[in-house]
Design a protein around this motif. Structure first.
Motif, PDB file in Angstrom:
ATOM      1  N   ARG A  45       0.860  -1.167   0.193  1.00 19.69           N
ATOM      2  CA  ARG A  45       0.021   0.037   0.051  1.00 19.69           C
ATOM      3  C   ARG A  45       1.000   1.153  -0.167  1.00 19.69           C
ATOM      4  NH1 ARG A  45      -3.170  -3.065   3.670  1.00 19.69           N
ATOM      5  NH2 ARG A  45      -2.152  -1.966   5.422  1.00 19.69           N
ATOM      6  N   ASP A  46       0.335   2.099  -0.723  1.00 25.06           N
ATOM      7  CA  ASP A  46       1.013   3.382  -0.864  1.00 25.06           C
ATOM      8  C   ASP A  46       0.394   4.468   0.030  1.00 25.06           C
ATOM      9  OD1 ASP A  46       2.324   5.934  -1.470  1.00 25.06           O
ATOM     10  OD2 ASP A  46       1.775   5.689  -3.727  1.00 25.06           O
ATOM     11  N   LEU A  47       0.840   4.519   1.538  1.00 26.57           N
ATOM     12  CA  LEU A  47       0.178   5.351   2.273  1.00 26.57           C
ATOM     13  C   LEU A  47       0.977   6.931   2.647  1.00 26.57           C
ATOM     14  CD1 LEU A  47      -0.259   2.404   4.813  1.00 26.57           C
ATOM     15  CD2 LEU A  47      -1.945   3.496   3.412  1.00 26.57           C
ATOM     16  N   PRO A  48       0.390   7.924   2.604  1.00 22.64           N
ATOM     17  CA  PRO A  48       0.726   9.263   3.010  1.00 22.64           C
ATOM     18  C   PRO A  48       1.455   9.058   4.326  1.00 22.64           C
ATOM     19  CG  PRO A  48      -1.594   9.198   2.826  1.00 22.64           C
ATOM     20  CD  PRO A  48      -1.076   7.966   2.445  1.00 22.64           C
ATOM     21  N   LEU A  49       2.557   9.882   4.462  1.00 20.70           N
ATOM     22  CA  LEU A  49       3.034  10.101   5.849  1.00 20.70           C
ATOM     23  C   LEU A  49       3.268  11.629   5.879  1.00 20.70           C
ATOM     24  CD1 LEU A  49       5.554   7.789   7.842  1.00 20.70           C
ATOM     25  CD2 LEU A  49       5.769  10.374   7.515  1.00 20.70           C
ATOM     26  N   HIS A  50       2.830  12.280   6.661  1.00 21.12           N
ATOM     27  CA  HIS A  50       2.878  13.803   6.854  1.00 21.12           C
ATOM     28  C   HIS A  50       3.086  14.066   8.239  1.00 21.12           C
ATOM     29  CE1 HIS A  50      -0.146  14.736   3.324  1.00 21.12           C
ATOM     30  NE2 HIS A  50       0.978  13.771   3.142  1.00 21.12           N
ATOM     31  N   VAL A  51       4.339  14.878   8.442  1.00 19.44           N
ATOM     32  CA  VAL A  51       4.761  15.427   9.808  1.00 19.44           C
ATOM     33  C   VAL A  51       4.762  16.783   9.719  1.00 19.44           C
ATOM     34  CG1 VAL A  51       6.421  15.399  11.610  1.00 19.44           C
ATOM     35  CG2 VAL A  51       6.283  13.565  10.044  1.00 19.44           C
ATOM     36  N   ALA A  61       5.187  26.241  10.814  1.00 17.79           N
ATOM     37  CA  ALA A  61       6.529  26.467  10.584  1.00 17.79           C
ATOM     38  C   ALA A  61       7.446  25.566  10.104  1.00 17.79           C
ATOM     39  CB  ALA A  61       6.944  26.423  12.323  1.00 17.79           C
ATOM     40  N   GLY A  62       6.794  24.271   9.422  1.00 14.28           N
ATOM     41  CA  GLY A  62       7.648  23.494   8.776  1.00 14.28           C
ATOM     42  C   GLY A  62       6.819  22.317   8.525  1.00 14.28           C
ATOM     43  N   GLY A  63       7.245  21.308   7.775  1.00 15.82           N
ATOM     44  CA  GLY A  63       6.484  20.036   7.502  1.00 15.82           C
ATOM     45  C   GLY A  63       7.210  19.269   6.476  1.00 15.82           C
ATOM     46  N   LEU A  64       6.712  18.035   6.784  1.00 16.86           N
ATOM     47  CA  LEU A  64       7.428  17.040   5.779  1.00 16.86           C
ATOM     48  C   LEU A  64       6.278  16.223   5.284  1.00 16.86           C
ATOM     49  CD1 LEU A  64      10.464  14.636   6.175  1.00 16.86           C
ATOM     50  CD2 LEU A  64       8.143  13.515   5.741  1.00 16.86           C
ATOM     51  N   VAL A  65       6.322  15.956   3.960  1.00 21.19           N
ATOM     52  CA  VAL A  65       5.352  15.348   3.291  1.00 21.19           C
ATOM     53  C   VAL A  65       5.755  14.083   2.533  1.00 21.19           C
ATOM     54  CG1 VAL A  65       3.764  15.315   1.220  1.00 21.19           C
ATOM     55  CG2 VAL A  65       3.880  17.282   2.749  1.00 21.19           C
ATOM     56  N   HIS A  74       9.560   7.520   1.190  1.00 24.83           N
ATOM     57  CA  HIS A  74       9.728   8.352   0.257  1.00 24.83           C
ATOM     58  C   HIS A  74       9.325   9.684   0.433  1.00 24.83           C
ATOM     59  CE1 HIS A  74      10.111   9.418  -4.457  1.00 24.83           C
ATOM     60  NE2 HIS A  74      10.696  10.328  -3.589  1.00 24.83           N
ATOM     61  N   ILE A  75      10.398  10.344   0.786  1.00 24.10           N
ATOM     62  CA  ILE A  75      10.377  11.844   1.410  1.00 24.10           C
ATOM     63  C   ILE A  75      10.215  12.759   0.009  1.00 24.10           C
ATOM     64  CG2 ILE A  75      11.194  13.954   2.603  1.00 24.10           C
ATOM     65  CD1 ILE A  75      12.743  11.689   4.034  1.00 24.10           C
ATOM     66  N   THR A  76       8.801  13.520  -0.118  1.00 23.06           N
ATOM     67  CA  THR A  76       8.576  14.412  -1.337  1.00 23.06           C
ATOM     68  C   THR A  76       9.021  15.810  -1.004  1.00 23.06           C
ATOM     69  OG1 THR A  76       6.745  12.835  -1.631  1.00 23.06           O
ATOM     70  CG2 THR A  76       6.924  14.945  -3.044  1.00 23.06           C
ATOM     71  N   TYR A  77       8.630  16.227  -0.117  1.00 29.40           N
ATOM     72  CA  TYR A  77       8.930  17.650   0.771  1.00 29.40           C
ATOM     73  C   TYR A  77       9.357  17.684   2.039  1.00 29.40           C
ATOM     74  CZ  TYR A  77       5.556  18.399  -3.200  1.00 29.40           C
ATOM     75  OH  TYR A  77       4.643  18.311  -4.674  1.00 29.40           O
ATOM     76  N   LEU A  78      10.289  18.500   2.308  1.00 33.37           N
ATOM     77  CA  LEU A  78      10.869  18.788   3.589  1.00 33.37           C
ATOM     78  C   LEU A  78      11.021  20.438   3.518  1.00 33.37           C
ATOM     79  CD1 LEU A  78      11.329  18.508   6.579  1.00 33.37           C
ATOM     80  CD2 LEU A  78      13.784  17.821   5.618  1.00 33.37           C
ATOM     81  N   TRP A  79      10.099  21.153   4.415  1.00 35.45           N
ATOM     82  CA  TRP A  79      10.219  22.691   4.255  1.00 35.45           C
ATOM     83  C   TRP A  79      10.177  23.181   5.804  1.00 35.45           C
ATOM     84  CZ3 TRP A  79       6.886  26.383   5.886  1.00 35.45           C
ATOM     85  CH2 TRP A  79       7.508  27.599   5.585  1.00 35.45           C
ATOM     86  N   VAL A  80      11.124  24.070   5.912  1.00 36.58           N
ATOM     87  CA  VAL A  80      11.195  24.946   7.241  1.00 36.58           C
ATOM     88  C   VAL A  80      11.101  26.300   6.996  1.00 36.58           C
ATOM     89  CG1 VAL A  80      12.373  25.398   9.346  1.00 36.58           C
ATOM     90  CG2 VAL A  80      12.234  23.032   8.526  1.00 36.58           C
ATOM     91  N   ASP A  81      10.216  27.241   7.655  1.00 38.11           N
ATOM     92  CA  ASP A  81      10.034  28.441   7.463  1.00 38.11           C
ATOM     93  C   ASP A  81      11.464  29.179   7.891  1.00 38.11           C
ATOM     94  OD1 ASP A  81       8.483  30.769   6.604  1.00 38.11           O
ATOM     95  OD2 ASP A  81       8.375  31.399   8.887  1.00 38.11           O
TER      96      ASP A  81
END
Length: 151
Positions: A45-51, A61-65, A74-81
């Motif tokens: 299963r391809d399951l989303p994981l978001h933090v 303030a930031g997040g990881l998708v 598989h980390i698609t996005y990691l961003w911090v303000d």
């Protein structure tokens, strides 16, 4: 029967995208014993994981998708303000995602892509290693693919 009549379209069509993905998955599964063994298991299963990290005002303030599939994160996005960069928030987001992937989804490895002006050195310090380099993607920029064993 061979179809010789084609109509080319360039539009977003979610139903066709899902159909194409399903057919490609079936073709790949038929061709690969490894993918066939995964079929129907929780790891397939391809399951989303978001933090997410919210500041004291509740603003982002930031997040990881990312998502998990076949024992990989598989980390698609990691961003911090910008105001939170240098505080360790990116490290905390990454560690939380890796921990969730390992402990709740059984992931044993992680992968991501980043550009040379973004964060390849950050990921290397976190145990990731470069497994692919694409120069000039886009022109003037280098893209890196990095992986890390989580187990």
């Amino acid at each position: 029967m061979v179809c010789r009549m084609f109509r080319i379209e360039a539009e977003v069509d979610k139903a066709r995208r899902d159909l194409l993905r399903s057919r490609l998955r079936d073709t790949n599964t038929a061709a690969s014993p490894v993918l066939a063994a995964l079929r129907g298991t929780p790891g397939e299963r391809d399951l989303p994981l978001h933090v997410w990290a919210l500041d004291s005002s509740g603003d982002l303030a930031g997040g990881l998708v990312g998502h998990t599939w076949a024992s990989w994160l598989h980390i698609t996005y990691l961003w911090v303000d910008a105001v939170h960069r240098g505080t360790g928030l990116g490290s905390r987001l990454l560690a939380e995602a890796e921990d969730l992937a390992r402990t709740t989804r059984g992931c044993t490895a992680s992968r991501l892509e980043t550009w040379d002006f973004q964060a390849p050195d950050f990921y290397k310090k976190k145990g990731y290693r470069v497994v692919g380099v694409i120069p000039d993607y886009p022109p003037g920029i280098t893209e890196y693919t990095l992986t890390k064993r989580l187990a």
